[in-house]
Design a protein around this motif. Structure first.
Motif, short mmCIF file in Angstrom:
data_model
loop_
_atom_site.label_atom_id
_atom_site.label_comp_id
_atom_site.label_asym_id
_atom_site.label_seq_id
_atom_site.Cartn_x
_atom_site.Cartn_y
_atom_site.Cartn_z
N UNK A 1 0.60 -1.13 0.08
CA UNK A 1 0.10 0.39 -0.01
C UNK A 1 0.76 1.22 -0.08
N UNK A 2 1.95 1.16 0.83
CA UNK A 2 2.53 2.32 0.80
C UNK A 2 3.32 2.66 -0.43
N UNK A 3 3.94 1.57 -1.23
CA UNK A 3 4.54 1.74 -2.55
C UNK A 3 3.44 2.34 -3.46
N UNK A 4 2.21 1.80 -3.38
CA UNK A 4 1.17 2.37 -4.33
C UNK A 4 0.93 3.87 -4.13
N UNK A 5 1.07 4.35 -2.89
CA UNK A 5 0.83 5.79 -2.37
C UNK A 5 1.86 6.65 -2.57
N UNK A 6 2.88 6.10 -2.88
CA UNK A 6 4.26 6.93 -3.06
C UNK A 6 5.12 6.76 -4.56
N UNK B 1 4.07 7.95 -7.40
CA UNK B 1 3.96 8.80 -8.36
C UNK B 1 4.94 9.79 -8.26
N UNK B 2 5.62 10.06 -7.02
CA UNK B 2 6.65 10.93 -7.09
C UNK B 2 7.93 10.79 -7.81
N UNK B 3 8.14 9.33 -8.35
CA UNK B 3 9.24 9.25 -9.19
C UNK B 3 10.50 9.19 -8.51
N UNK B 4 10.64 9.31 -7.11
CA UNK B 4 11.74 9.08 -6.38
C UNK B 4 12.01 7.54 -5.94
N UNK B 5 13.47 7.25 -5.62
CA UNK B 5 13.48 6.04 -5.46
C UNK B 5 12.79 5.92 -4.08
N UNK B 6 12.23 4.73 -3.66
CA UNK B 6 11.65 4.39 -2.58
C UNK B 6 12.24 3.01 -2.02
N UNK B 7 12.52 3.27 -0.74
CA UNK B 7 13.14 1.87 0.13
C UNK B 7 12.25 1.24 0.93
N UNK B 8 12.07 0.06 0.82
CA UNK B 8 11.32 -0.66 1.60
C UNK B 8 11.93 -0.85 3.16
N UNK B 9 11.36 -0.25 4.12
CA UNK B 9 11.75 -0.51 5.25
C UNK B 9 10.74 -1.22 6.13
N UNK B 10 10.88 -2.44 6.76
CA UNK B 10 10.05 -3.09 7.55
C UNK B 10 9.77 -4.51 7.10
N UNK C 1 8.64 -2.96 -6.80
CA UNK C 1 9.16 -1.53 -7.50
C UNK C 1 9.89 -0.88 -6.55
N UNK C 2 10.21 -1.39 -5.32
CA UNK C 2 11.26 -0.72 -4.59
C UNK C 2 12.47 -0.65 -4.89
N UNK C 3 13.40 0.35 -4.68
CA UNK C 3 14.82 0.44 -5.29
C UNK C 3 15.55 -0.27 -4.27
#
Ligand code: FMN
Length: 338
Positions: free
Chosen positions: A171-176, A178-187, A202-204
């Motif tokens: 859910x967090x990935x889907x929400x964030x 569209x910013x087009x920035x690298x997203x890191x999965x923590x947890x 899709x996390x970087x």
């Protein structure tokens, strides 16, 4: 779908290239579990270790600059700095600013900000080519951080150790995204399968905490490591009693005996901005002391062992370099499409 994978690989390159690392794995900052040997081992093995300044200075009694020198004597590879930007007493804020200045002179260029407004960090580090990622648990905070100019987001989900979020990694990935920035999965990431699942989402990259406590390099007490090995997912509970906000810990007889909620007076004071601010400060001060005792010295009268739901996949104490080796192999296979 094609767009996604294109975006994913660009982001991956961006995260790894900008940081100058080889495996998209961050050893998250952990008070009081971030010790120089652990940080250096992760960086030396191709990921990146985060310095938690309070951990260095208060938990291990190493002056900040000396701690950085110690880490640099163990690895020449990049390390990062965790900057807690929560509004606090001025003396603390000044000290944090001084630590950032010292880190910059020592060549640190990656900063992970948490709990507040990251703008002063961005202003300070950008002229040096610094990169700032901000810890977020929901879109509201991400929007502000992106507006302020962060380079990436650490997406803290509801399986994380420490201060957990309240949403799933998906859910967090889907929400964030569209910013087009690298997203890191923590947890909740503790195995190479979790790691690859996060990349497939899709996390970087991933940021791991709990997995790195159960390592030979981490100076946490053996009782703590043992508690992580023994615990399963259902043993992880959220308590407000340590820092006033939900903290993910392993259920122990002590945790059961005191409960998970704060008292009615504290609940009342947490409702107002000004009193909340002071109460948070007092709670933090108390927790800094308590965690140092139980997590490093193994006292067993007040067991608060911070850990996330990733405990489920942790069955042995490993070298941080072994973990990175396993993750690197999995990552190479992922890139090769195997
Ligand atoms: C013992 C412990 C202490 C932590 N302390 C901090 C901290 O001081 N600053 C911070 O930004 N995150 C802190 N975290 C969060 C981690 O950096 C990381 O995001 C989190 O552990 C990821 O979840 P995982 O434990 O499921 O891998 C802490 C986590 C743990 C387990």
């Amino acid at each position: 779908m094609e767009n996604w994978s294109e975006k994913k690989s660009v982001n991956n390159n961006l995260f790894l290239q900008k940081l100058g690392i080889e495996v998209p794995v961050i050893c998250g900052a952990m008070y009081p579990c971030s010790n120089p040997e652990l940080i250096a081992a992760v960086s030396e093995s191709g990921g990146i270790g985060m310095v938690q300044p309070l951990s260095l200075v208060y938990a291990y009694s190493i002056p900040f600059e000396e701690g950085l020198n110690q880490i640099k004597s163990l690895t020449t590879k990049p390390v990062g700095l965790n900057v807690i930007v929560e509004k606090n007493i001025k003396a603390y804020e000044d000290r944090m600013k001084n630590w950032v200045d010292i880190a910059l002179t020592k060549g640190v260029r990656f900063f992970v900000t948490a709990l507040g407004d990251p703008s002063w960090v961005i202003e300070k580090v950008k002229p040096f080519g610094g990169i700032v990622y901000h810890d977020v648990t929901e879109r509201k905070w991400a929007e502000r951080a992106v507006r302020l100019g962060v380079d990436g987001l650490i997406c803290v989900n509801n399986r994380a150790g420490g201060h957990a979020g309240n949403q799933s990694a998906e859910d967090l990935f889907k929400q964030l995204s569209d910013f087009g920035l690298p997203l890191i999965c923590a947890g909740g990431v503790s195995t190479s399968d979790h790691f690859i699942d996060s990349l497939k989402m899709g996390y970087s990259g991933v940021q791991m905490g709990t997995r790195f406590i159960a390592t030979t390099e981490c100076k946490a007490h053996p009782d703590y490591k043992e508690a992580i090995l023994r615990a399963s997912e259902k043993d992880i509970v959220l308590t407000k009693r340590v820092t006033g906000v939900p903290l993910s810990v392993i259920r122990t007889p002590y945790v059961d005996s005191v409960g998970l909620e704060i008292g009615p007076i504290a609940q009342f004071l947490f409702r107002f901005r000004r009193t909340r601010h002071w109460l948070r400060f007092l709670y933090n001060l108390r927790s800094v002391r308590a965690m140092k005792k139980t997590n490093l010295k193994g006292l067993s009268t007040k067991d608060y062992y911070q850990a996330g739901k990733g405990v489920e996949g942790i069955n042995e104490v490993l070298g941080a370099n072994t973990i990175l080796k396993i993750f690197r192999t999995a990552y190479e296979k992922f890139l090769a499409g195997e």
